[in-house]
Motif scaffolding. Sequence first.
Motif, short mmCIF file in Angstrom:
data_model
loop_
_atom_site.label_atom_id
_atom_site.label_comp_id
_atom_site.label_asym_id
_atom_site.label_seq_id
_atom_site.Cartn_x
_atom_site.Cartn_y
_atom_site.Cartn_z
N LEU A 603 12.73 -7.23 -26.42
CA LEU A 603 12.57 -7.16 -27.87
C LEU A 603 11.32 -6.33 -28.22
O LEU A 603 11.35 -5.49 -29.11
N ILE A 604 10.23 -6.56 -27.49
CA ILE A 604 9.01 -5.79 -27.73
C ILE A 604 9.22 -4.33 -27.39
O ILE A 604 8.79 -3.42 -28.12
N ALA A 605 9.91 -4.08 -26.26
CA ALA A 605 10.15 -2.70 -25.85
C ALA A 605 11.00 -1.95 -26.88
O ALA A 605 10.75 -0.78 -27.18
N ALA A 606 12.00 -2.63 -27.44
CA ALA A 606 12.85 -1.99 -28.45
C ALA A 606 12.04 -1.64 -29.70
O ALA A 606 12.15 -0.55 -30.26
N ALA A 607 11.19 -2.59 -30.14
CA ALA A 607 10.36 -2.32 -31.31
C ALA A 607 9.36 -1.21 -31.02
O ALA A 607 9.05 -0.38 -31.89
N ASP A 608 8.85 -1.18 -29.80
CA ASP A 608 7.88 -0.15 -29.43
C ASP A 608 8.53 1.24 -29.46
O ASP A 608 7.94 2.22 -29.93
N ARG A 609 9.77 1.34 -28.93
CA ARG A 609 10.47 2.62 -28.96
C ARG A 609 10.74 3.06 -30.40
O ARG A 609 10.62 4.25 -30.75
N ALA A 610 11.10 2.09 -31.24
CA ALA A 610 11.34 2.42 -32.64
C ALA A 610 10.05 2.89 -33.31
O ALA A 610 10.06 3.81 -34.15
N LEU A 611 8.90 2.28 -32.93
CA LEU A 611 7.62 2.69 -33.49
C LEU A 611 7.31 4.13 -33.11
O LEU A 611 6.87 4.94 -33.95
N TYR A 612 7.53 4.48 -31.86
CA TYR A 612 7.28 5.85 -31.43
C TYR A 612 8.23 6.83 -32.15
O TYR A 612 7.86 7.96 -32.45
N SER A 613 9.46 6.38 -32.40
CA SER A 613 10.38 7.23 -33.15
C SER A 613 9.86 7.47 -34.56
O SER A 613 9.95 8.58 -35.09
N ALA A 614 9.29 6.42 -35.17
CA ALA A 614 8.74 6.58 -36.51
C ALA A 614 7.56 7.56 -36.51
O ALA A 614 7.40 8.38 -37.42
N VAL A 623 11.30 2.60 -38.78
CA VAL A 623 12.48 2.91 -37.98
C VAL A 623 12.91 1.63 -37.27
O VAL A 623 12.09 0.97 -36.62
N MET A 624 14.19 1.26 -37.42
CA MET A 624 14.74 0.09 -36.71
C MET A 624 15.37 0.58 -35.41
O MET A 624 15.86 1.69 -35.30
N SER A 625 15.36 -0.28 -34.42
CA SER A 625 15.89 0.11 -33.12
C SER A 625 17.42 0.19 -33.13
O SER A 625 18.03 0.57 -32.14
N GLY A 626 18.05 -0.20 -34.20
CA GLY A 626 19.51 -0.18 -34.25
C GLY A 626 20.06 -1.58 -34.16
O GLY A 626 19.35 -2.54 -33.85
N GLN A 627 21.32 -1.72 -34.42
CA GLN A 627 21.95 -3.04 -34.33
C GLN A 627 21.99 -3.46 -32.86
O GLN A 627 22.57 -2.78 -32.02
N VAL A 628 21.34 -4.54 -32.55
CA VAL A 628 21.30 -5.04 -31.17
C VAL A 628 22.14 -6.30 -31.09
O VAL A 628 21.93 -7.25 -31.85
N VAL A 629 23.11 -6.32 -30.21
CA VAL A 629 23.99 -7.47 -30.08
C VAL A 629 23.60 -8.24 -28.84
O VAL A 629 22.88 -7.77 -27.97
N ALA A 630 24.12 -9.48 -28.71
CA ALA A 630 23.81 -10.32 -27.53
C ALA A 630 24.47 -9.73 -26.30
O ALA A 630 25.56 -9.17 -26.36
N TRP A 631 23.80 -9.84 -25.19
CA TRP A 631 24.31 -9.32 -23.91
C TRP A 631 24.68 -10.51 -23.04
O TRP A 631 23.83 -11.09 -22.36
N PRO A 632 25.93 -10.92 -23.04
CA PRO A 632 26.31 -12.16 -22.32
C PRO A 632 26.04 -12.07 -20.83
O PRO A 632 25.72 -13.07 -20.21
#
Length: 637
Positions: A603-614, A623-632
């Motif tokens: 979760l932190i890594a996804a937000a961090d990538r979105a921050l760098y994209s911003a 910038v949001m990291s995109g729709q993230v769904v559960a990974w069963p």
Amino acid sequence: MITSRREIGKAHIPLWAAGFVALACVAILALSGWREWESRQVDLKNAEVDMANLARSLTQHADDTFDLADTILTGMVDRMETGGTSPAAVEKIRTFLQSRKYNRQRIRGIFVYDETGRWLATTEDVNLTGLNNGDRDYFQRHRASTERGTLIGRPVKSRSGGQWIITLSRRFNHPDGSFAGVVLTSIDVAYFTEFYRRFDIGPNGSVSLLNADGIMLARSRDEDGSNVGRDMSKSSLFRTLKDRPSASVYYFKSPLDGLERLSFYQLSSRYPILVLATKAQEDVLEPWRQQSFTRLAVVAGLLLVIALTGFAFVRYLLQRQRMAAALVAKEADFRLLAEQCSDVVMRVGLDERILYVSPSCARVFGHDPAKLLGAPALAAINAEDRPRVEQAIAALKNGEAEEARLIYRVRHREKNEIWVETALRVTRAAETNKIDGVVAISRDMTEQQDLQNKLAALATSDGLTGLANRRHFDERLLEEWARAKRDGTPLSLLLIDVDHFKKFNDHYGHQAGDACLRALARILDAQIRRPADLAARYGGEEFVLLLPNTDSEGCMQVGERVREALLELGMLHALNPPSKLITVSLGGATNVPAQSMTEHAALIAAADRALYSAKNAGRDRLVMSGQVVAWPDAKSA
């Protein structure tokens, strides 16, 4: 004839006066010397009490440290004996140890060796190839003995880190009972040394931790570690230790530095260790020497005045009477203060009613002791704390324990509630030796409890911004991740970074930079509208918002409110085009953790990538990291 006799009598008056003055001087000198000696003894006695309290506290600290290591050893032995030493099992143990982050201040590392001493697994980041501890004393002792208990070894130098360590080890067996290897935990000697240095026991005071055989494990006054492992078994203390009590005052001349020392030693009741807390006698008596010199100088002056004239003698007597009266008044004041500071002693019968309570109850609890006789002893205890106290008293009355110590809240007659610490111990009938009640000794702990609460708050907040610090955020993220996985709810996170903050700091100065961070912190704090939300300083100019039970849309709304609120604040930043105002870049991520997911770092890594994209997209945006769904079927890395 009568006149002559009168003149002779008058002539004798100077002799009588001189004799009286001489006798008075001798008596005063004797009394002063006795008083100085008593003062010296009091200073030594106070130092003995201080060393006793310190030794007992540090023995408890050492016991707690070894308890932690012993608990880890017990769990690891169970894992090894259950899983065996097959390559697959060993690989699981390695993975298990590498994934655990133990408190490196207390437990330095965990090691597993096979039956030949070869390293199987460890928490240390070392190459295990070619490493073998079969020559270590503890390994050979476990291999030669079937004893399954924990062995506290002599201090050795670590082969993985090179520092002095204290080893605790246990043997584990093959299913047929034969020797399969050793599990070991290590504690840095430097941990104890640094901990002991925190205590102010004078310029020459020291604290030593030794094993029962007299081997030095750690010493506070040992900067280079030269005393670690030193054999002190020939010292007078260890030669006579079997004939001594488990804890006592001990005066000796140190074989390490030659100083005459006042000390208190305490043998652990759980482990073969001894804590020796010492002060140099010259440090203890130095204040007394200075004060004694001053007092004796005063007495000498008074004696000189007495010797000059009889009138001075009379004045001196009057002055002594006044001084004596003042001394009595001071003693009375001191006695009153001592009674005010005394603990409350209470005797409780098997029916849980008060049989006796000391007079200090009026000060501590605000109740007349006489009116409490026969009253229920537990009536004033806070309802939330009362079950714990009832359970402890029940255990004492049933003979399950002899003593207990509790901290709980009690209603005060004039105040709302106070915190008290109570030591409980059973009493027995002299005739039958059966339990006939409980003695409770209580003291007011309200100030200490308030201080602990303040310290706990300081430990979880950032000193500059007042928001939660990184440590508190990491703990809350783990909790909220587990709650979201359990409840199947979304968990959102926003990383916020001030744009071109270094340029702002360089241009406007660090005070302006601090003010900027505090202003942003106030904006973030204003977005915390639910008890579960958390705003924290992530590091430097980076902040984070943790939003439990918040979907991606809600996360975006919070992020935009933060960005717009900062723009409305209008803080100038000439080096941040095009707006030339303080702006932030935001990266958001939302996740619904699946039951099989254990790693929250994604979760932190996804937000961090979105921050760098911003930032790469021009800053001053979310910038949001995109729709993230559960990974069963996802597994943690």
